[in-house]
Design a protein around this motif. Sequence first.
Motif, PDB file in Angstrom:
ATOM      1  N   LEU A   1      37.303  38.313 -33.734  1.00  0.00           N
ATOM      2  CA  LEU A   1      37.508  37.147 -34.587  1.00  0.00           C
ATOM      3  C   LEU A   1      38.956  36.656 -34.464  1.00  0.00           C
ATOM      4  O   LEU A   1      39.213  35.448 -34.415  1.00  0.00           O
ATOM      5  CB  LEU A   1      37.195  37.483 -36.046  1.00  0.00           C
ATOM      6  CG  LEU A   1      35.748  37.851 -36.374  1.00  0.00           C
ATOM      7  CD1 LEU A   1      35.594  38.102 -37.875  1.00  0.00           C
ATOM      8  CD2 LEU A   1      34.788  36.761 -35.918  1.00  0.00           C
TER       9      LEU A   1
ATOM     10  N   TRP B   1      32.730  35.200 -31.689  1.00  0.00           N
ATOM     11  CA  TRP B   1      31.432  35.842 -31.523  1.00  0.00           C
ATOM     12  C   TRP B   1      31.075  36.023 -30.050  1.00  0.00           C
ATOM     13  O   TRP B   1      30.460  37.027 -29.674  1.00  0.00           O
ATOM     14  CB  TRP B   1      30.352  35.030 -32.236  1.00  0.00           C
ATOM     15  CG  TRP B   1      30.376  35.226 -33.714  1.00  0.00           C
ATOM     16  CD1 TRP B   1      31.056  34.486 -34.638  1.00  0.00           C
ATOM     17  CD2 TRP B   1      29.717  36.262 -34.460  1.00  0.00           C
ATOM     18  NE1 TRP B   1      30.857  34.986 -35.903  1.00  0.00           N
ATOM     19  CE2 TRP B   1      30.045  36.072 -35.832  1.00  0.00           C
ATOM     20  CE3 TRP B   1      28.882  37.320 -34.096  1.00  0.00           C
ATOM     21  CZ2 TRP B   1      29.560  36.913 -36.827  1.00  0.00           C
ATOM     22  CZ3 TRP B   1      28.409  38.153 -35.101  1.00  0.00           C
ATOM     23  CH2 TRP B   1      28.742  37.956 -36.440  1.00  0.00           C
TER      24      TRP B   1
ATOM     25  N   TYR C   1      30.001  33.443 -43.491  1.00  0.00           N
ATOM     26  CA  TYR C   1      30.050  34.894 -43.324  1.00  0.00           C
ATOM     27  C   TYR C   1      29.477  35.613 -44.547  1.00  0.00           C
ATOM     28  O   TYR C   1      28.919  36.707 -44.422  1.00  0.00           O
ATOM     29  CB  TYR C   1      31.482  35.351 -43.053  1.00  0.00           C
ATOM     30  CG  TYR C   1      31.921  35.124 -41.636  1.00  0.00           C
ATOM     31  CD1 TYR C   1      31.673  36.071 -40.651  1.00  0.00           C
ATOM     32  CD2 TYR C   1      32.581  33.959 -41.260  1.00  0.00           C
ATOM     33  CE1 TYR C   1      32.062  35.875 -39.344  1.00  0.00           C
ATOM     34  CE2 TYR C   1      32.984  33.745 -39.951  1.00  0.00           C
ATOM     35  CZ  TYR C   1      32.718  34.703 -39.001  1.00  0.00           C
ATOM     36  OH  TYR C   1      33.098  34.496 -37.700  1.00  0.00           O
TER      37      TYR C   1
ATOM     38  N   LEU D   1      34.147  43.994 -35.183  1.00  0.00           N
ATOM     39  CA  LEU D   1      34.147  42.545 -35.015  1.00  0.00           C
ATOM     40  C   LEU D   1      35.538  41.940 -35.199  1.00  0.00           C
ATOM     41  O   LEU D   1      35.869  40.931 -34.553  1.00  0.00           O
ATOM     42  CB  LEU D   1      33.170  41.922 -36.012  1.00  0.00           C
ATOM     43  CG  LEU D   1      32.984  40.406 -35.954  1.00  0.00           C
ATOM     44  CD1 LEU D   1      32.470  39.975 -34.579  1.00  0.00           C
ATOM     45  CD2 LEU D   1      32.046  39.956 -37.064  1.00  0.00           C
TER      46      LEU D   1
ATOM     47  N   THR E   1      35.348  30.172 -34.195  1.00  0.00           N
ATOM     48  CA  THR E   1      34.237  31.033 -34.617  1.00  0.00           C
ATOM     49  C   THR E   1      33.354  31.386 -33.434  1.00  0.00           C
ATOM     50  O   THR E   1      32.986  32.555 -33.231  1.00  0.00           O
ATOM     51  CB  THR E   1      33.409  30.337 -35.709  1.00  0.00           C
ATOM     52  OG1 THR E   1      34.261  30.016 -36.816  1.00  0.00           O
ATOM     53  CG2 THR E   1      32.282  31.245 -36.186  1.00  0.00           C
TER      54      THR E   1
END
Length: 214
Positions: free
Chosen positions: A200, A172, A130, A196, A168
Amino acid sequence: MTAVNIAGWGLVGFVLAIVLRVVVERGSFLPAGSERLAPPAVLEVSTGVLFSALAWRLGAEPALFAYSWLAAAGVQLAAIDWKTRILPTKLIWPTGILLASLFGLAAVLDHDAYPLIRSVAGMFALLIFYGALYFLRPGGLGGGDLRLSCLLGFALGWVSWTVILTGTLLGWLSAAIALLVLRAVRGSEASRDSPLGPFLVIGGLAAVLLSSTN
């Protein structure tokens, strides 16, 4: 765990969410002028359901306390990010400290340090991933997203590297689906309306619940 124990743990999550909502809404975690995070009972019921699901999935394992705390704090963080587009550092750091303490206690009770070592490695792996996105695509990620990824890397690493990858990808993927839906409803400006962080958290918790931990 029995059905009664699972339901009882869900009630613990419900009560904890009430306390956390009060702390967040009356503390200095939200921007000035912000209203309540969500309609009454939404965060509490969500947390209670997650507590029950984790109890059913993990059983009476020491790591249950750590993942339950991740769920409780994650629901609050997701709600804050959705409402304000901010992941407050003053909430992420205490969450991380308590999470590390609970996983450390689990390692002691299990007499096995390897999952804890893998958790630390997972945290750094997602920090690098990230962090690269943060610096290579300015504006694409916020500092809060970067710190949240460290929490999730640490928590998911306790189970396995596969769960880190799965969490992950699920995060996304759910964010991409939400963005497509928002664009269909609101047009091209929807990307500004889709934080976001909540996705997550969703991806991370989903990966834990779907994992083979026993």
